[in-house]
Design a protein around this motif. Structure first.
Motif, short mmCIF file in Angstrom:
data_model
loop_
_atom_site.label_atom_id
_atom_site.label_comp_id
_atom_site.label_asym_id
_atom_site.label_seq_id
_atom_site.Cartn_x
_atom_site.Cartn_y
_atom_site.Cartn_z
N ILE A 195 47.46 10.06 13.30
CA ILE A 195 48.34 9.63 12.30
C ILE A 195 49.23 8.27 12.91
CG2 ILE A 195 50.14 10.30 10.75
CD1 ILE A 195 49.15 12.98 10.87
N PRO A 196 49.16 7.14 12.24
CA PRO A 196 49.80 5.81 12.63
C PRO A 196 51.41 5.97 12.29
CG PRO A 196 48.68 5.33 10.80
CD PRO A 196 48.37 6.72 11.30
N HIS A 197 52.10 6.97 12.66
CA HIS A 197 53.38 7.25 12.24
C HIS A 197 54.05 8.06 13.32
CE1 HIS A 197 56.46 7.20 9.02
NE2 HIS A 197 55.69 6.65 8.36
N PHE A 198 55.39 8.29 13.17
CA PHE A 198 56.24 9.08 14.20
C PHE A 198 56.36 10.61 13.73
CE2 PHE A 198 59.45 7.52 11.45
CZ PHE A 198 60.49 8.56 11.36
N PHE A 199 55.90 10.83 12.55
CA PHE A 199 56.09 12.08 11.95
C PHE A 199 54.82 12.19 10.88
CE2 PHE A 199 58.05 9.84 8.76
CZ PHE A 199 58.09 10.51 7.53
N CYS A 200 54.59 13.43 10.28
CA CYS A 200 53.40 13.78 9.46
C CYS A 200 53.88 13.58 8.31
CB CYS A 200 53.01 15.25 9.67
SG CYS A 200 51.88 15.67 11.04
N GLU A 201 53.75 12.26 7.64
CA GLU A 201 54.03 11.94 6.42
C GLU A 201 53.01 12.24 5.26
OE1 GLU A 201 55.84 7.78 4.07
OE2 GLU A 201 54.03 7.69 5.40
N LEU A 202 53.32 12.78 4.05
CA LEU A 202 52.37 13.17 3.26
C LEU A 202 50.94 12.23 2.92
CD1 LEU A 202 51.63 15.40 1.19
CD2 LEU A 202 52.87 14.01 -0.47
N ALA A 203 51.46 10.86 2.55
CA ALA A 203 50.51 9.84 2.23
C ALA A 203 49.72 9.75 3.43
CB ALA A 203 51.13 8.73 1.89
N GLN A 204 50.10 9.64 4.76
CA GLN A 204 49.40 9.36 5.93
C GLN A 204 48.34 10.54 6.26
OE1 GLN A 204 49.14 6.71 7.41
NE2 GLN A 204 51.05 5.66 6.48
N VAL A 205 48.93 11.84 6.02
CA VAL A 205 47.85 13.01 6.17
C VAL A 205 46.86 13.08 5.21
CG1 VAL A 205 47.73 15.42 6.15
CG2 VAL A 205 49.94 14.38 7.05
N ILE A 206 47.15 12.48 3.83
CA ILE A 206 46.02 12.64 3.09
C ILE A 206 45.13 11.56 3.21
CG2 ILE A 206 45.63 12.05 0.42
CD1 ILE A 206 48.31 13.00 -0.07
N LYS A 207 45.41 10.38 3.79
CA LYS A 207 44.57 9.41 4.14
C LYS A 207 43.60 9.95 5.40
CE LYS A 207 47.33 5.47 3.42
NZ LYS A 207 48.09 4.22 3.88
N LEU A 208 43.85 10.99 5.98
CA LEU A 208 42.95 11.54 7.25
C LEU A 208 41.86 12.16 6.50
CD1 LEU A 208 45.49 12.81 9.65
CD2 LEU A 208 44.33 10.64 9.90
N SER A 209 41.94 12.55 5.20
CA SER A 209 40.86 13.54 4.33
C SER A 209 39.48 12.73 4.16
CB SER A 209 41.37 13.87 3.08
OG SER A 209 40.33 14.49 2.39
N CYS A 210 38.40 13.29 4.30
CA CYS A 210 37.00 12.79 4.06
C CYS A 210 36.57 13.34 2.49
CB CYS A 210 35.89 13.11 5.00
SG CYS A 210 36.40 12.48 6.58
N SER A 211 37.44 14.26 1.92
CA SER A 211 37.01 14.69 0.65
C SER A 211 37.76 13.94 -0.44
CB SER A 211 37.53 16.42 0.79
OG SER A 211 38.74 16.35 1.03
N GLU A 212 37.53 14.44 -1.72
CA GLU A 212 38.33 13.93 -2.55
C GLU A 212 39.81 14.06 -2.83
OE1 GLU A 212 39.19 11.57 -5.55
OE2 GLU A 212 37.03 11.82 -5.21
N THR A 213 40.61 12.90 -2.82
CA THR A 213 42.05 13.01 -2.86
C THR A 213 42.57 12.51 -4.08
OG1 THR A 213 42.02 10.76 -1.76
CG2 THR A 213 41.91 12.78 -0.35
N ARG A 214 42.17 12.12 -5.27
CA ARG A 214 42.50 11.83 -6.31
C ARG A 214 43.73 12.88 -6.84
NH1 ARG A 214 38.22 10.44 -10.94
NH2 ARG A 214 37.60 9.19 -9.15
#
Length: 232
Positions: free
Chosen positions: A94-113
């Motif tokens: 995660i390119p951040h200093f904490f687990c931000e919601l949007a950054q965690v969602i970007k790690l997903s390989c499944s549907e995130t809509r």
């Protein structure tokens, strides 16, 4: 962030990351709601001073705080549950200093809509409504202050909400800056730096801002700046 600096280890467990997402959503939303509650408190104190003790009694203040906590928890719960259904990719940095919601969602390989839709809906509703309340309260406050005939009376009325107004500007100003910088630039470093101003700086300055009206604090600060010893 402090643990990472001390241990020189930037790793976090999956459970810890989900917990961090939930706590950031809960406490970030709670501060947002409490700023609206405090703006309403200042509105009643300035616009309806004779009815202040009747309107803002202790039971109502407790209920407003508990309601704010309940609303923010209800908002954070579906976001946390929706993250659990995501299938994460192999690259879990995660390119951040904490687990931000949007950054965690970007790690997903499944549907995130659905996740993004829920995030935008929650931000618009649970951030927009309190912010609109803050704007309304301060509009009424400024209107009431301008109707006060004496300059001294205007200053006294404004001083009762000056600290809160400073915190509101700091919180929403830095928050708006984060989202504007995210829209203009995709740089993860710039977004992380902007988020520090939003997550860390306002909370760090809150005690100093709210204690600035304290007479003893003013006197100590005056002695500190002038270099003379304080008698406190």
């Amino acid at each position: 962030m402090l643990v990472n600096i001390q241990a020189q280890d930037q790793s976090i467990t999956y459970t810890g990351c989900l917990s961090q997402v939930s706590f950031v959503l809960i406490f970030g939303g709670l501060e947002n709601c409490l700023l609206a509650v405090m703006a309403y408190d200042r509105y009643v104190a300035i616009c309806h001073p004779l009815r202040y003790t009747v309107i803002m009694h202790a039971r109502r203040c407790v209920l407003l705080v508990l309601l704010s906590l309940l609303v923010t928890t209800v908002n954070a719960l579906p976001h946390s549950l929706m993250i659990l259904r995501l299938s994460l990719c192999t690259d879990l940095e995660i390119p951040h200093f904490f687990c931000e919601l949007a950054q965690v969602i970007k790690l997903s390989c499944s549907e995130t809509r659905i996740n993004y839709l829920l995030m935008y809906l929650g931000t618009s509703l649970f951030a927009g409504v309190p912010f609109s309340g803050v704007i309304f309260c301060f509009t009424q406050i400024v209107s009431s202050i301008l109707r006060i005939p004496s300059i001294r009376g205007q200053y006294k009325a404004f001083s009762t909400c000056g600290s809160h107004l400073s915190v509101v500007c700091l919180f929403y100003g830095t928050g708006l800056g984060v989202y504007m910088s995210s829209a203009v630039s995709d740089s993860s470093v710039k977004n992380a730096v902007a988020s520090v101003k939003y997550i860390v700086v306002p909370q760090m300055l809150n005690p100093f801002i709210y204690s600035s009206r304290n007479k003893e604090m003013k006197e100590s600060l005056r002695h500190l700046i002038s270099g003379t010893p304080s008698l406190l």
